[in-house]
Structures are given as C-alpha cells and as structure tokens.
Design a protein around this motif. Structure first.
Motif, short mmCIF file in Angstrom:
data_model
loop_
_atom_site.label_atom_id
_atom_site.label_comp_id
_atom_site.label_asym_id
_atom_site.label_seq_id
_atom_site.Cartn_x
_atom_site.Cartn_y
_atom_site.Cartn_z
N ASP A 89 -7.49 89.84 -44.31
CA ASP A 89 -6.59 89.23 -45.42
C ASP A 89 -6.10 87.96 -44.77
OD1 ASP A 89 -5.11 88.91 -48.26
OD2 ASP A 89 -3.37 89.17 -46.76
N ILE A 90 -5.48 87.95 -43.72
CA ILE A 90 -4.82 87.12 -42.89
C ILE A 90 -5.76 86.08 -42.47
CG2 ILE A 90 -3.62 86.68 -40.63
CD1 ILE A 90 -1.75 87.95 -42.63
N ILE A 91 -6.90 86.50 -41.76
CA ILE A 91 -8.00 85.60 -41.44
C ILE A 91 -8.54 84.48 -42.69
CG2 ILE A 91 -10.16 85.28 -40.46
CD1 ILE A 91 -9.65 87.98 -38.86
N GLY A 92 -8.46 85.43 -43.56
CA GLY A 92 -8.96 84.56 -44.93
C GLY A 92 -7.95 83.54 -45.34
N MET A 96 -16.96 83.50 -44.58
CA MET A 96 -15.91 82.41 -44.26
C MET A 96 -16.46 81.38 -43.49
SD MET A 96 -12.61 85.03 -43.88
CE MET A 96 -12.29 86.70 -44.63
N GLY A 97 -16.71 80.39 -43.99
CA GLY A 97 -17.65 79.36 -43.04
C GLY A 97 -17.08 78.81 -42.10
N ASN A 98 -15.57 78.64 -41.90
CA ASN A 98 -14.89 78.08 -40.75
C ASN A 98 -13.96 79.05 -39.95
OD1 ASN A 98 -13.23 78.77 -42.98
ND2 ASN A 98 -11.55 77.25 -42.64
N GLN A 109 -6.05 77.22 -44.81
CA GLN A 109 -4.92 76.53 -44.46
C GLN A 109 -5.37 75.52 -43.19
OE1 GLN A 109 -2.03 76.14 -45.85
NE2 GLN A 109 -2.66 77.89 -47.26
N TYR A 110 -6.56 76.07 -42.37
CA TYR A 110 -6.93 75.21 -41.25
C TYR A 110 -8.50 74.78 -41.48
CZ TYR A 110 -2.63 76.44 -38.96
OH TYR A 110 -1.11 76.46 -38.76
N ASP A 111 -8.65 73.84 -40.44
CA ASP A 111 -10.26 73.55 -40.41
C ASP A 111 -11.06 74.88 -39.93
OD1 ASP A 111 -9.67 71.00 -41.58
OD2 ASP A 111 -9.09 70.26 -39.41
N GLU A 112 -10.44 75.28 -38.60
CA GLU A 112 -11.16 76.43 -38.18
C GLU A 112 -10.34 77.37 -37.75
OE1 GLU A 112 -14.70 75.54 -35.58
OE2 GLU A 112 -13.44 76.51 -33.98
N VAL A 113 -10.64 78.85 -37.94
CA VAL A 113 -9.89 79.66 -37.51
C VAL A 113 -10.72 80.66 -36.52
CG1 VAL A 113 -8.85 82.21 -38.08
CG2 VAL A 113 -8.55 80.02 -39.64
N VAL A 114 -10.13 80.80 -35.35
CA VAL A 114 -10.83 81.63 -34.09
C VAL A 114 -10.09 82.91 -34.31
CG1 VAL A 114 -11.41 81.64 -31.87
CG2 VAL A 114 -11.08 79.40 -33.14
N ALA A 115 -11.00 83.92 -34.75
CA ALA A 115 -10.34 85.37 -34.41
C ALA A 115 -11.11 85.97 -33.11
CB ALA A 115 -11.24 86.34 -35.67
N ALA A 116 -9.99 86.05 -32.22
CA ALA A 116 -10.29 86.24 -30.85
C ALA A 116 -9.83 87.71 -30.64
CB ALA A 116 -9.67 85.52 -29.99
N VAL A 117 -11.09 88.60 -30.05
CA VAL A 117 -10.63 90.03 -29.77
C VAL A 117 -10.21 89.90 -28.15
CG1 VAL A 117 -11.92 92.34 -29.56
CG2 VAL A 117 -12.33 90.49 -31.36
N LEU A 118 -9.13 90.81 -27.94
CA LEU A 118 -8.54 90.94 -26.45
C LEU A 118 -9.53 92.00 -26.06
CD1 LEU A 118 -6.26 90.99 -24.50
CD2 LEU A 118 -5.39 93.10 -25.36
N THR A 119 -9.96 91.62 -24.80
CA THR A 119 -11.01 92.42 -23.88
C THR A 119 -10.36 93.09 -22.57
OG1 THR A 119 -11.66 90.84 -22.35
CG2 THR A 119 -13.12 90.93 -24.39
N ASN A 120 -9.27 92.81 -22.25
CA ASN A 120 -8.63 93.21 -21.19
C ASN A 120 -7.77 94.43 -21.25
OD1 ASN A 120 -6.83 91.47 -22.04
ND2 ASN A 120 -6.01 91.11 -19.92
N MET A 140 -9.33 67.94 -35.79
CA MET A 140 -9.59 69.14 -36.13
C MET A 140 -8.28 70.30 -35.95
SD MET A 140 -12.60 71.68 -36.49
CE MET A 140 -13.40 72.28 -35.31
N ARG A 141 -7.81 70.70 -37.25
CA ARG A 141 -6.92 71.82 -37.24
C ARG A 141 -7.23 73.24 -36.94
NH1 ARG A 141 -2.40 71.30 -40.08
NH2 ARG A 141 -3.23 72.91 -41.73
N ARG A 142 -7.17 73.75 -35.72
CA ARG A 142 -7.64 74.88 -35.34
C ARG A 142 -6.62 75.75 -35.07
NH1 ARG A 142 -11.41 74.31 -30.19
NH2 ARG A 142 -13.41 74.41 -31.46
N VAL A 143 -6.78 77.09 -35.27
CA VAL A 143 -5.85 78.02 -34.84
C VAL A 143 -6.20 79.50 -34.56
CG1 VAL A 143 -5.67 79.07 -37.37
CG2 VAL A 143 -3.47 79.03 -35.92
N VAL A 144 -5.72 80.25 -33.69
CA VAL A 144 -6.31 81.42 -33.17
C VAL A 144 -5.68 82.73 -33.88
CG1 VAL A 144 -4.81 81.52 -31.11
CG2 VAL A 144 -7.12 82.83 -31.67
N CYS A 145 -6.24 83.63 -34.41
CA CYS A 145 -5.74 84.97 -34.90
C CYS A 145 -6.29 85.87 -33.99
CB CYS A 145 -6.51 85.31 -36.38
SG CYS A 145 -5.85 84.17 -37.68
#
Ligand code: PNS
Length: 163
Positions: free
Chosen positions: A19-22, A61-63, A27-38, A1-6
């Motif tokens: 736009d970038i996440i979409g 966006m299903g993935n 391009q990838y099987d799964e995109v993780v949009a990760a929010v910085l908490t600290n 599985m091709r996974r990437v983080v934004c």
C-alpha cells in the motif's frame, strides 16, 4: 526525476508495505523499494527470496524498482542519487522511533525523510505478526499477497513449527 526510496527488512513484504509503495509511486517518478541485507540476525527469508516477493507484488507498478542495500541507508541514497526516504507510520510508537532515525539521517547526509501514514486497515499489520500467524498455521490471506502466502506455507513446511 523525482526519486524516493522505501527501505525495509520486508521479511516478508505485507499488504501494508505494498500500500505504501503504491501510494509513493503515485507521488514520485520512481520508487526504489530497497531490501536491507546486513541484518545480524538471519531473517525467515533470504534476501533473494524477499527481493523476488517484492518483484512479484509490484509487477504492475511500472515506476517501482527493487533493490538491495547493506550498511547505511544514507550511503545507498548517495550512491543512487536519492534525496528522500519514505517511511510508514502506523502509530505514535512508530513515530518515536522513526523521528530519531530521520533526524540522524538528515544530520549524516542531508537526506530527507517523509512520513506516510499507514492505511488504517493495515495499522495493526507487521511482518513479525505475519510470520507468527503463519508459523502456527493461521490465516494470513488478507495480510499478504497470494504469492507471499504460498512462500510462507512452503517455508514453514520445510522448517517445521519451531523454525
Ligand atoms: O522494515 P524495517 O525493519 O522497519 O526497516 C528498517 C530499516 C532497514 C529502514 C533501517 O533499519 C535502516 O535503514 N537500516 C540501515 C542502517 C542505517 O542506516 N541505520 C540508521 C542509522 S541513523
């Protein structure tokens, strides 16, 4: 599985982020949009609000999955089996800053950073400008989605102009 983080602060998520996440999601099987908490300085929105807005904006966006992280981004990548990071470049000054971080992240953990050029229609767009315009009652309707616009309106109604 091709996974990437934004990863990002997403305070708040803008049309440029979406736009970038979409594009990454195509391009990838799964995109993780990760929010910085600290963040040391408290942002305008809480992490919960930022996460909720991202969920709303990416609902079609299903993935794309929304997550949060604190500490080092490379640790989040390791813990989640993610080998690459996508970062957007709007300008040469973005590149100057991002290059150093990308090289450090590679040195720290072998995590790759892939740069995606910002869509020209959003190359001037940043969360900080959106906050400033919204704070003074300006029109941000072409810069963020309606749900984010609504939350900005509510936030500044509660906090007042100086908030
Ligand atoms: O939306 P932003 O503010 O440009 O996102 C910056 C972010 C969150 C990607 C960056 O600050 C980050 O990764 N922070 C986590 C701490 C970290 O890993 N720093 C880099 C050390 S080389």
């Amino acid at each position: 599985m091709r996974r990437v983080v934004c990863p990002g602060s997403f305070d708040p998520v803008t049309n440029g982020h979406i736009d970038i996440i979409g594009r990454a999601a195509r391009q990838y099987d799964e995109v993780v949009a990760a929010v910085l908490t600290n963040v040391n300085k408290r942002g305008l929105f809480t992490v919960e609000e930022k996460t909720a807005m991202l969920r709303e904006c990416t609902a079609d966006m299903g993935n794309v999955v929304i997550s949060q992280f604190n500490g080092l981004l490379v640790d989040f990548c390791r813990d989640n089996g993610i080998g690459s990071i996508i970062r957007s470049l709007r300008s040469v000054s973005d590149f100057d800053y991002e290059l150093q971080i990308a090289q450090m992240n590679y040195r720290l953990a072998g995590v790759e950073t892939l740069f995606m050029t910002a869509n020209p229609q959003y190359s001037f767009l940043s969360s900080s400008l959106v906050r400033e315009i919204a704070q003074y009652g300006g029109d941000v309707s072409s810069l963020v989605t309606p749900n984010v616009e609504q939350r900005l309106r509510e936030k500044y109604k509660t906090r007042g102009e100086d908030g």
